[in-house]
Design a protein around this motif. Structure first.
Motif, mmCIF file in Angstrom:
data_model
loop_
_atom_site.group_PDB
_atom_site.id
_atom_site.type_symbol
_atom_site.label_atom_id
_atom_site.label_comp_id
_atom_site.label_asym_id
_atom_site.label_seq_id
_atom_site.Cartn_x
_atom_site.Cartn_y
_atom_site.Cartn_z
ATOM 1 N N TYR A 139 -4.318 6.910 -3.298
ATOM 2 C CA TYR A 139 -3.803 5.891 -2.402
ATOM 3 C C TYR A 139 -3.939 4.537 -3.067
ATOM 4 O O TYR A 139 -4.963 4.225 -3.662
ATOM 5 N N ARG A 140 -2.882 3.772 -2.957
ATOM 6 C CA ARG A 140 -2.853 2.441 -3.517
ATOM 7 C C ARG A 140 -3.029 1.460 -2.368
ATOM 8 O O ARG A 140 -2.191 1.382 -1.476
ATOM 9 N N THR A 141 -4.141 0.756 -2.366
ATOM 10 C CA THR A 141 -4.362 -0.276 -1.362
ATOM 11 C C THR A 141 -4.178 -1.612 -2.047
ATOM 12 O O THR A 141 -4.816 -1.868 -3.071
ATOM 13 N N LEU A 158 1.885 10.205 -5.623
ATOM 14 C CA LEU A 158 1.811 11.601 -6.030
ATOM 15 C C LEU A 158 2.039 11.592 -7.536
ATOM 16 O O LEU A 158 3.170 11.494 -7.993
ATOM 17 N N LEU A 163 -3.322 13.521 -4.566
ATOM 18 C CA LEU A 163 -2.809 12.238 -4.113
ATOM 19 C C LEU A 163 -3.815 11.135 -4.388
ATOM 20 O O LEU A 163 -5.017 11.330 -4.285
ATOM 21 N N SER A 192 0.851 -1.184 0.000
ATOM 22 C CA SER A 192 0.000 0.000 0.000
ATOM 23 C C SER A 192 0.881 1.226 0.000
ATOM 24 O O SER A 192 2.045 1.174 0.366
ATOM 25 N N GLY A 193 0.298 2.336 -0.377
ATOM 26 C CA GLY A 193 1.083 3.556 -0.324
ATOM 27 C C GLY A 193 0.344 4.722 -0.912
ATOM 28 O O GLY A 193 -0.756 4.590 -1.457
ATOM 29 N N ALA A 194 0.951 5.879 -0.786
ATOM 30 C CA ALA A 194 0.395 7.085 -1.372
ATOM 31 C C ALA A 194 1.141 7.352 -2.670
ATOM 32 O O ALA A 194 2.345 7.131 -2.757
#
Lengths: 345, 345, 345, 345
Positions: free
Chosen positions: A274-276, A261, A272, A257-259
């Motif tokens: 978000y990658r889940t 940009l 932004l 997971s992560g943000a």
């Protein structure tokens, strides 16, 4: 060195001593020859269980025994320097329970002594031999987690209050050694808040903030006074995140997971996303860290190499604890930690 | 005031606005009369769902409507002071989403204005109306937990990054208002470490240490970047301990555990024993906090009383955030928080 | 019997044997004198650890040793009857690992033999000495749970496949002995579904339904093939409910919940309400069940009393497993279990 | 069919009705035109929320409205057949809440009617549109899990007691439809044990064993009387295992574990080894199953295709419940389920 087994003396039969005796005896090429403690009943418990082990109440006796190759010091922290120094001077390799010494000066003195006498000096930072800690080190080193943004760790539990040292000296070496091992750097700054809840002069809860040269920040919460056992460390990287829980049947969990940009050039937008993603609990090898640690000590003795839990790492850990103490003495001020002093050989 | 329903205008139809409209309409004695937003499509969504509600893009229009008794401000923080001040000057009671204002000066100005005009000013610290938070307040106030040694709280989750404010301004009001409500005091000192991981200028993780006049210490961890949702607050008292987890089906857990110092006179001995006891998950009433909050606002309007989420509490929360910002500006230094300035009436 | 320690021979050094030796040696008034196994290396491991223990590969040698008071049989099930019978005939008290025997005829034969010779015969249903199991027995017996409506239990885990017996013979004794102990009655009927997934002839998963004379129904799920360890037992009573999880840090959880039928006379209405209440995790004493079990065996030997894990209970467990087998042989049919045959003395 | 929206009448405004109205209105190409219920207050709640919806207490009125394309039946089970049959005869497509009908005869009658009149008949097995259920279906269908050895499922919770039907008729359709969808086959045999704990004539707990033609066995535990919500399904395959928990933030967990029989030829040896591997929680799409279900119904109406939750599947579910009832009537006997009767068109 010949193929003869390395003969150990284990000094101090509190919590760690008997475990060390057991692991030494299980390790091929090593044997616990002598145990030393001031309490005869502690000696008797061990010698009855291991008839081949000799007990003694005299540390001088241990030092003067020419058949002893290595001495394990598992005594209170204040005794680490005098006993380790004496053992080194007697020509013995030395394994000291963590922390390495009660001050960085003492630690530097021991390191200098070991270098001059060409002996192995190793602090017992056992967590560096724990399979989950090693796996996370590999995830960080390989770049799989990306840049390490921050690490937050809690090590709390009811009980195990120490009467002689603060919670930072007691529990801090665990997290500080892990952070040092994972990140490969010593913090540049530390600040801390603590309280002696039960006995005012002995801090039993501490909230510690650390800043590392690379930009990584970390928080370490330590307490002997918490309602339930909690060993939770969160490592947040730019690509993936990891949760490490020593007490779980799934000690390492990797979050994909992560943000994101999308266009870093136009910071003004800040769109932004978000990658889940998937969560993976990789299979973690089951192994007793203490066994691996003693094995590494023996290898260092035989090959002259440097163990993973090196004396230098042990001194960095002591310097981190000293910085925490300095911050507490200064009312929580942010304390700079100078670059590691070169140890005089 | 008559028995006629209190007529509301809700300004700002982002996340909170529509929820506020719904709760106002469900509350006997209240009705959402007007919604105001610059985006016609946001107005249309609401007015289609609630045909009795009038939509307008003009805030002036809202202020000049003599049938409106109360205005709800659910706009970005920077608009809180100008819009709340204008509404108060127009003779309306004002409910402002948290935080009350973008600075303690602005907050004090609004409080002074409301007092002079004899109007209700209330910040939307919704957690003060959450049944678990209220239950823990009662456990503390009744002395059941004993002296509060320390509180540690984590509020982290992936996502919900704000482009205009730091994580301390965004998530801090939740924990700061809860701590203020539970302990009944404002911290004397704060220190903080933060990092802008994704966008360097916007802190998205913060580790905050707080010291309270009574001796209680607290740690607050806030982050938009964490692998899994975590809302865990630990309250450690001298008699019992509580774990509060907003996301759990058992949000309050009371641990009848603690450390016992049998003879406090002989501190030299330190023969601590630990008491491990039962763990109780009391049944917690299910209720929508937002409904209770609006209800409390209406009661304050009708009776002239002070709502639980008072303007004074709202200002203390702003002062806590300001102290965090001051600590961050000073590289993590420990910042004193002066005793609350008496608001000029 | 004099105050001299009870001298044990432990026969069979597989999984349980060494644990039994350790517990016997830790128990005051008991000592492991002889260990017996066909594998010399298994004997050597034990005798090196306990130099006072003599090893032998001859069971006849054990039986003819007049200094041995009690024999522990920890061999495969098929050997239980011949070895226990021989030991009883040699005048030894006998502790047999569960299940007591491979058939109820064999079990009845052993019981008759022990009664005639006035010796203690005890099956090793260790769970009856586990503090959580004892606590739940007390909750049931005291009426705190009310009428026991149903019990559902799962005991599953990957691994520990046995090549000689089915999962019902291997894992069933645990749950069957617990149910018998808790409810104080033997089921009147059993039905079961199983499958040999890995080896067709050896059932490795079983779903077992049980009906008790009092009206209580129970389901027991057993499997060696499950992705994660699961030891969860739910006891639903008319007043309270209990969840028992052997692997949890809170092994007993009492739910003060239930359904309330306000006016049972007007069944036609069925206006049920549900009472959701507190959840309590009582502190459960930490104790090694095996130690307590051996202690109970020694007490029975000294006093002539009946141990909690009695031979009669052991036979009831065997009858329950036989009923499961009978149901499986009859394609899952519901099998009646006759009232316990009176054992001929 | 033209591009005009499909106009729905929703009959029965209990729990499901209002949710269906909301989802129909959110779906492009569909609109809720009429709601029908005998209680005027239930109609008023809906028509106030959706002013474009017309309310009526007359089902005849619904049937005679030529602008209605499809009728949703969300009434008690006993009304499913008469109302669905009447709606089909009136030329309407019909969506019936689960179970499809109160008997397989009734279900077959409805299916025949729909086929003759060329109308869509669809039972509301909503779980077939739940992303975790769909993901596990794909894991099974792709062979990733290997041969499906067994499935064990628990669906228990305090409350929601129905006064008119048993727990098998109330909760059984969920698990039975999921099993049918996953495995693509109807069980050959069923046996069950149940008890009416609160009201003797209404079973509120049921333990159901199922055998499938392929060899897969399954256990289904259903209860309205359990201390905590439990929705746990374990699927054990020869290659991997899956745990599905509807209430978890990680609803699907894939265990790369299993038993390995190295040399199946020498069964006498049985040297099994166990493979313990990684555990993966794949990211599961978030979507409202009810929305997807109505969408599938609309697609079937427009294209003449068969929805995933087909009438045939609905009838198989009814046949499974009937087999459970037959087993209960026969004291828990194992009941054969004949191959699906070919529905007369």
């Amino acid at each position: 060195m010949s193929d003869a087994p390395i003969r150990f003396a284990v000094v101090g039969l509190g919590y760690w001593g008997p475990n060390l005796v057991r692991n030494i005896n299980e390790l091929p090429g090593a044997e616990a020859a002598v145990v030393c403690d001031l309490r005869p009943e502690a000696l008797e418990t061990i010698t009855r269980r291991y008839p081949a082990v000799r007990g003694t109440t005299s540390f001088t006796d241990v030092l003067s025994d020419p058949t002893i190759d290595a001495v394990v010091i598992a005594t209170p922290v204040s005794k680490h320097h005098p006993m380790a120094a004496a053992a080194l001077r007697a020509g013995k390799h030395v394994f000291v329970e963590k922390p390495l010494a009660a001050s960085s000066e003492e630690a530097a003195d021991l390191i200098g002594l070991a270098e001059r006498l060409d002996l192995v000096l190793m602090p017992g930072h056992t967590f560096l031999y724990s399979p989950p800690v090693m796996m996370i080190r590999e995830l960080i080193a390989s770049g799989e987690l990306g840049e390490i943004y921050f690490i937050s760790t809690s090590r709390v539990n009811l009980g195990l209050h120490q009467s002689d040292v603060s919670v930072a000296w007691d529990l801090g070496p665990h997290d500080f050694s892990i952070l040092r091992y994972w990140l490969g750097e010593t913090p540049s700054h530390a600040s801390a808040l603590s309280r002696g809840c039960i006995i005012p002069s002995i801090p039993d809860v501490a909230f510690i903030n650390l800043e590392f040269p690379s930009g990584t920040v970390a928080h370490v919460e330590l307490s002997w006074l918490a309602p339930s056992k909690l060993r939770r460390t969160t490592v947040v990287g730019s690509r993936k995140m990891v949760v490490y829980d020593d007490t779980s049947s799934e000690p390492v969990r990797v979050f994909d997971s992560g943000a994101v940009l999308p266009n870093p050039e136009t910071f003004g937008e800040y769109k932004l996303t978000y990658r889940t993603g998937d969560i993976l609990s990789p299979r973690v090898e089951v192994a007793e860290p203490l066994y691996r640690e003693i094995e590494d000590f023996c290898t260092a003795i035989r090959t002259g190499g440097v163990p993973r839990s090196s004396a230098e790492l042990g001194m960095e850990v002591v310097r981190m604890i000293e910085a925490v103490d300095a911050s507490l003495d200064a009312g929580g001020a942010r304390i700079g930690i100078s670059a590691p002093a070169r140890v005089a050989a």
